[in-house]
Scaffold this active site. Structure first.
Site, short mmCIF file in Angstrom:
data_model
loop_
_atom_site.label_atom_id
_atom_site.label_comp_id
_atom_site.label_asym_id
_atom_site.label_seq_id
_atom_site.Cartn_x
_atom_site.Cartn_y
_atom_site.Cartn_z
CG HIS A 118 58.02 28.80 41.80
ND1 HIS A 118 56.78 28.63 41.25
CD2 HIS A 118 57.89 28.53 43.12
CE1 HIS A 118 55.92 28.28 42.18
NE2 HIS A 118 56.56 28.22 43.33
CG HIS A 143 54.33 26.38 48.41
ND1 HIS A 143 53.26 25.98 47.65
CD2 HIS A 143 55.27 26.83 47.53
CE1 HIS A 143 53.53 26.18 46.37
NE2 HIS A 143 54.75 26.70 46.27
NE ARG A 217 28.54 40.66 36.70
CZ ARG A 217 28.21 41.92 36.98
NH1 ARG A 217 28.61 42.46 38.14
NH2 ARG A 217 27.50 42.63 36.14
CB CYS A 264 29.86 35.81 34.03
SG CYS A 264 29.22 37.49 33.84
CE1 TYR A 400 24.79 39.66 33.03
CE2 TYR A 400 23.01 40.23 34.52
CZ TYR A 400 24.36 40.12 34.25
OH TYR A 400 25.27 40.48 35.20
#
Length: 545
Positions: A118, A143, A217, A264, A400
């Site tokens: 490839h 492609h 998320r 995140c 958090y």
């Protein structure tokens, strides 16, 4: 006899073609090449035995014809009994040991022998192993050309089962049943709610992350919002006027576009897990992506609702339209001072990379807070208000936040730590990957670097020997504005492999314009939620003999 000879020559040509293609491709190999014009040699013989020789040749050709006729019969039989495979069968072929299968439309292909050939490298093709090629061809349109399809046709082994071509029925009892279709390249950390990251080899292929592979998320099911009936409710200031804004109303505000990296808080959490167990999704290096966002400035919308900066502390609270079975919505907040600052460039975004927001990323409107942790970029935005205290949402008050390595779940006090807003300096290696084998001679190392709060990355140092010696990588991407470096820098380093080395311990660390630098190890920054993981990133690779 001449006609028979001509027919046999044509069959010989077809037989040669059959030999050049794997036996499983007899359907393609047995097809007639209409552009082929066979040579027509003469059957003229000299001498008294010409008749005998002619009959010998004809006998030989008749024998060969019988063999070819049998081969043709086998090919036709194979064509008439095309193998049918289910998606489940295809999905089980994802390695050289099982064979590497992919699909395109209703066709099934075994590309095991092509993987190493490839042009984009084996790892790129392996991303589609066991599944469809279409999502990847959509990313790489080169492609979708006739010569590529012709090459792929050589590896066809059958067709997908008709049952697998029917879209699955949506079960209305499942709150996640109406979630959008995702790109198969994404590495899934959880299905319900859906959380996934792009593989490292795709993450830094482009400065701007394509929408389909932008990390996702989600905390709750994805709402399906009707853009025609959508309204954003903005609570007005005392003496001001509350707003109920349609999507068209938001478009009437001046439009701003900025390139912003979202990360995140749990990015690279998996490295903290190696030190000690943490609670959270096992994010690797891909919980970070970059997009060009377009929308109205939050400060303009708040000003129209009568809000302005005040001397006392205040916070802008956001509520999403995603909610749990009790009706509790996702929520978060940022300081009013940041929200009202035009230089902070906080957006109510309705575009992502020039397109309407995808559903997974907040359609029709989300908050984009440059330089701030992704948890505050509330998606599917439904309500905005200004409050004297930060949001009472669980994800603002009880998640958090960072703690000392000495704090565990028996002793943690979430009220003792501030909510994460700006993130620390970060970098990671995306190529080569841990455990890979690289060629001797020269190695190319790639990755990303970013720092929160608009701090620009000024340098990325790379080591091949675990941090004993260092070299400076080349920074790519957009030039960063002072105090507004909202987006990452991609970097790379091409360096000779030291002679005689059998393995490399590659390390990277970034430095921002405040001369903040990443810590060298994970243990001192470990915390029970696995957030703020930004130690030196390490990759161990082998060197080919």
């Amino acid at each position: 006899m001449l006609l028979l000879h001509r027919a046999m020559v044509l069959r010989l040509q077809q037989a040669c073609r059959l030999k050049s293609i794997h036996s499983r491709l007899c359907i393609q190999a047995c097809s007639t090449n209409e552009s082929f014009q066979p040579q027509r040699p003469s059957l003229t013989f000299s001498g008294d035995n010409s008749s005998t020789r002619g009959w010998r040749v004809m006998g030989t050709l008749l024998g060969l014809g019988a063999v070819l006729a049998y081969q043709d019969h086998r090919c036709r039989a194979a064509q008439e009994s095309t193998h049918i495979y289910t998606k489940e069968e295809v999905s089980s072929h994802t390695s050289p040991a099982t064979g590497i299968w992919v699909t395109l439309g209703s066709e099934v292909f075994d590309v095991t022998e092509f993987v190493d050939l490839h042009p984009g490298g084996p790892s790129k093709l392996m991303l589609a192993a066991g599944g469809p090629l279409e999502p990847f061809w959509a990313l790489y349109a080169v492609h979708n050309q006739s010569h590529v399809r012709e090459l792929l046709a050589q590896y066809k082994i059958g067709e997908l089962s008709p049952e697998d071509k029917v879209a699955p029925t949506v079960e209305t009892s499942d709150p996640y049943a109406d979630d959008p279709v995702r790109h198969p390249a994404l590495k899934v950390n959880s299905q319900c709610p859906f959380n996934a990251e792009p593989p490292p080899e795709l993450l830094t292929e482009n400065y701007i992350t394509p929408n389909p592979i932008f990390f996702t998320r989600n905390h709750l099911p994805v709402p399906n919002v009707d853009p025609d009936t959508y309204r954003l409710h903005v609570v007005g200031a005392p003496g001001g006027q509350s707003l109920s804004l349609s999507l068209d109303d938001l478009h009437k505000f001046p439009k701003y576009e900025i390139t912003v990296t979202l990360q995140c808080a749990g990015n690279r959490r998996s490295e903290m897990t190696q030190v000690k167990e943490v609670k959270g999704l096992e994010w690797r290096t891909g919980a970070i992506s970059t997009a060009r966002w377009g929308g109205a400035r939050l400060c303009d919308v708040l000003a129209q609702a009568g809000h302005q900066l005040c001397e006392t502390e205040a916070h802008v609270c956001f509520e999403g339209l995603d909610s749990d079975p009790t009706g509790t919505a996702y929520g978060a907040s940022i300081p009013l001072a940041r929200a009202m600052d035009p230089e902070a460039e906080v957006l109510l975004a309705y575009e992502m990379n020039g397109q309407p927001l995808p559903r997974d990323h907040g359609f029709p409107v989300r908050v984009v807070v440059p330089g701030v942790v992704g948890a505050r970029h509330v998606k599917w935005l439904g309500r905005v208000s200004v409050q004297p205290e930060e949001s009472y949402s669980h994800w603002q008050r009880r998640d958090y936040k960072g703690f000392s390595p000495s704090v565990d779940w028996d002793t943690v006090n979430f009220d003792s730590a501030p909510s994460i807003q700006e993130l620390p300096v970060q970098s990671a290696i995306t190529e080569p990957q841990d455990g890979e084998t690289v060629e001797s001679g020269e190695v190319t190392i790639k990755g990303y670097a970013w720092s929160g709060g608009g701090r620009a990355v000024i340098r990325v140092d790379v080591s091949l020997d675990g941090g004993l010696t260092w070299q400076v990588a080349e920074l790519d991407g957009e030039e960063q504005r002072p105090r507004k470096a909202w987006a990452w820098r991609l970097w790379q380093l091409q360096v000779p492999v030291p002679a005689g080395q059998k393995e490399l311990n590659i390390v990277c660390k970034a430095v921002d314009d405040g001369y903040n630098v990443q810590p060298d190890t994970v243990a001192p920054i470990w915390n029970l939620r696995g957030v703020l993981s930004n130690a030196w990133h390490r990759v161990h690779v082998h060197v080919a003999p």
